[in-house]
Design an enzyme around this catalytic site. Structure first.
Site, PDB file in Angstrom:
ATOM      1  N   MET A 131      10.364   1.235  13.198  1.00 24.15           N
ATOM      2  CA  MET A 131      10.631   0.155  14.146  1.00 24.15           C
ATOM      3  C   MET A 131       9.516  -0.890  14.114  1.00 24.15           C
ATOM      4  SD  MET A 131      11.934   2.204  17.536  1.00 24.15           S
ATOM      5  CE  MET A 131      12.892   3.710  17.453  1.00 24.15           C
ATOM      6  N   THR A 132       8.278  -0.454  14.384  1.00 24.91           N
ATOM      7  CA  THR A 132       7.153  -1.365  14.588  1.00 24.91           C
ATOM      8  C   THR A 132       6.778  -2.117  13.315  1.00 24.91           C
ATOM      9  OG1 THR A 132       6.297   0.127  16.280  1.00 24.91           O
ATOM     10  CG2 THR A 132       4.769  -1.492  15.384  1.00 24.91           C
ATOM     11  N   GLY A 137       5.874  -5.114  18.226  1.00 27.16           N
ATOM     12  CA  GLY A 137       5.754  -3.757  18.750  1.00 27.16           C
ATOM     13  C   GLY A 137       6.919  -3.416  19.648  1.00 27.16           C
ATOM     14  N   ILE A 163       3.944   4.002  11.292  1.00 33.86           N
ATOM     15  CA  ILE A 163       5.145   4.826  11.166  1.00 33.86           C
ATOM     16  C   ILE A 163       4.769   6.297  11.006  1.00 33.86           C
ATOM     17  CG2 ILE A 163       7.303   5.195   9.924  1.00 33.86           C
ATOM     18  CD1 ILE A 163       6.963   2.448  11.416  1.00 33.86           C
ATOM     19  N   GLU A 248      13.932   9.807  23.589  1.00 29.42           N
ATOM     20  CA  GLU A 248      12.614   9.677  22.971  1.00 29.42           C
ATOM     21  C   GLU A 248      11.523   9.667  24.041  1.00 29.42           C
ATOM     22  OE1 GLU A 248       9.939   6.435  20.434  1.00 29.42           O
ATOM     23  OE2 GLU A 248      12.125   6.249  20.463  1.00 29.42           O
ATOM     24  N   GLN A 285     -18.571  22.278  44.738  1.00 37.16           N
ATOM     25  CA  GLN A 285     -17.402  21.769  45.454  1.00 37.16           C
ATOM     26  C   GLN A 285     -16.746  20.609  44.721  1.00 37.16           C
ATOM     27  OE1 GLN A 285     -17.573  19.365  49.221  1.00 37.16           O
ATOM     28  NE2 GLN A 285     -16.684  21.214  50.129  1.00 37.16           N
TER      29      GLN A 285
END
Length: 383
Positions: A131-132, A137, A163, A248, A285
């Site tokens: 895709m990118t 992006g 990728i 995804e 603590q």
């Protein structure tokens, strides 16, 4: 080490899935964990691991039986991803199982399914989705890679970057413009085999983290593929991407929650063992309150993840809900990893401690699959 929570108590998992989780965990202990450091150094996971995963039934569990798969639901994908990221790995097997396989199952032709799905299930074929691009992006409508029709072929030109599985992939789903004049409506998904003339891999990219997950630049120079390599219908690519993105993002959320649990567990383990000023670091603590606050968020995180998985199984998980899940769980992962590293003190900055790798690997989770800012935008549109 097993998580400090009882995974079998999660209501969406039954006895069969709990047994499956045990099998997955034992497989990773034998085949994954002893090799992690070597794979991190080499920048890639060996084919023998892919084949071993296939033999163990850990690749593409949702693929129907007629194509060599087990026909299981997404809970099995979640178990594989959770145990993988809890083990401290970021292997690209989850990309193949959670993302690529569903594109081919849902949109592939019968010939495409029979050609690729059995090999993906067995580990013989490694896949990627491109895709990118160097200049694009999260805004997928702005991709510049083209796949233009020329007779009974498409000619693919362009470049992709970042990728996952790029060095290993035998098959790449390429997001390309088949009609550059139509914006999002001109986007199609094209299957490009790595053997095609004009297809080239760039370098294995040098990343901050997730080093064993090979990540590459890919170049397409007049790559001719048959018209039959279109995945689904021409011009439907953007709609297909939007349909698949919720799973995804849910998958990334599951990975993030599991990695956060490992970081939390490492923080508890270290502070209970490390002594300072005559007591353990845990006895201070500040340490106990820090861990208590994180534990409360982790408890909410697991409940939310299971809610989202159940919604997805019912076919009701919306794009905004999936985006919110990715946003919440990846931000939680970063918070827990950073706090756990701080509790390690100087040791946390040493690569010999697991928290160092968990911290490095966490950073990109808020970027890929849609940045946290994009996730907020998707959610905001529903308000």
């Amino acid at each position: 080490m097993p998580p400090m929570i009882d995974m079998s108590a999660r209501p969406i998992f039954d006895e069969e899935l709990n047994l499956f989780r045990d099998q997955v965990r034992k497989f990773y202990e034998k085949a994954l964990i002893p090799n992690l450091d070597r794979w991190e150094e080499e920048g890639i996971i060996g084919r023998d691991f892919w084949l071993a995963c296939g033999e163990a039934g850990l690749l593409c569990p949702g693929v129907p039986a007629e194509y060599g798969g087990l026909g299981l639901d997404f809970r099995y994908n979640a178990v594989i991803s959770e145990e993988l990221f809890y083990a401290g790995s970021t292997s690209g097997i989850t990309l193949q199982s959670d993302i690529v396989a569903d594109y081919i199952v849902n949109y592939g032709s019968e010939a495409q399914k029979r050609e690729w799905l059995p090999k993906m299930v067995s580990g013989e074929a490694v896949t990627a989705i491109a895709m990118t691009e160097p200049g694009t992006g999260s805004d997928l409508q702005a991709v510049r890679t083209t796949a233009l029709r020329d007779g009974d072929h498409y000619v693919v030109n362009g470049s992709k970057t970042y990728i996952t599985n790029g060095q290993s992939a035998d098959l790449v789903i390429v997001v390309a413009k088949t009609d550059p004049t139509q914006g999002g409506k001109g986007i199609s998904l094209v299957l490009v085999e790595a053997t095609r003339e004009g297809f080239k891999r760039g370098r294995n990219l040098d990343k901050i983290g997730q080093n064993s997950a090979d990540t590459s630049e890919l170049f397409f120079e007049d790559v001719r593929v048959p018209a039959a390599n279109i995945l689904g219908e021409e011009g439907r690519g953007f709609a297909q991407l939007m349909t698949q993105l919720p799973q995804e993002r849910l998958g990334i959320a599951a990975q993030a929650q599991a990695a956060a649990q490992r970081a939390f567990d490492e923080g508890v383990k270290f502070t209970k063992e490390r002594k300072a000023f005559g007591q353990t670091v845990f006895d201070f603590q500040n340490t106990r309150f820090t861990l208590a606050g994180l534990k409360a968020k982790m408890q909410a995180g697991w409940a939310h993840l299971d809610w989202a998985i159940a919604r997805h199984l019912d076919g009701k998980l919306t794009a905004a809900e999936a985006s919110a899940a990715k946003l919440f769980h990846t931000e939680l992962q970063w918070e827990v990893c950073d706090a756990a590293l701080q509790l390690h003190g100087g040791a946390g900055y040493m690569n010999e401690y697991p928290i160092a790798r968990l911290w490095r690997d966490a950073r990109v989770q808020r970027i890929y699959g849609g940045t946290s800012e994009i996730m907020k935008e998707v959610v905001a549109r529903t308000i």
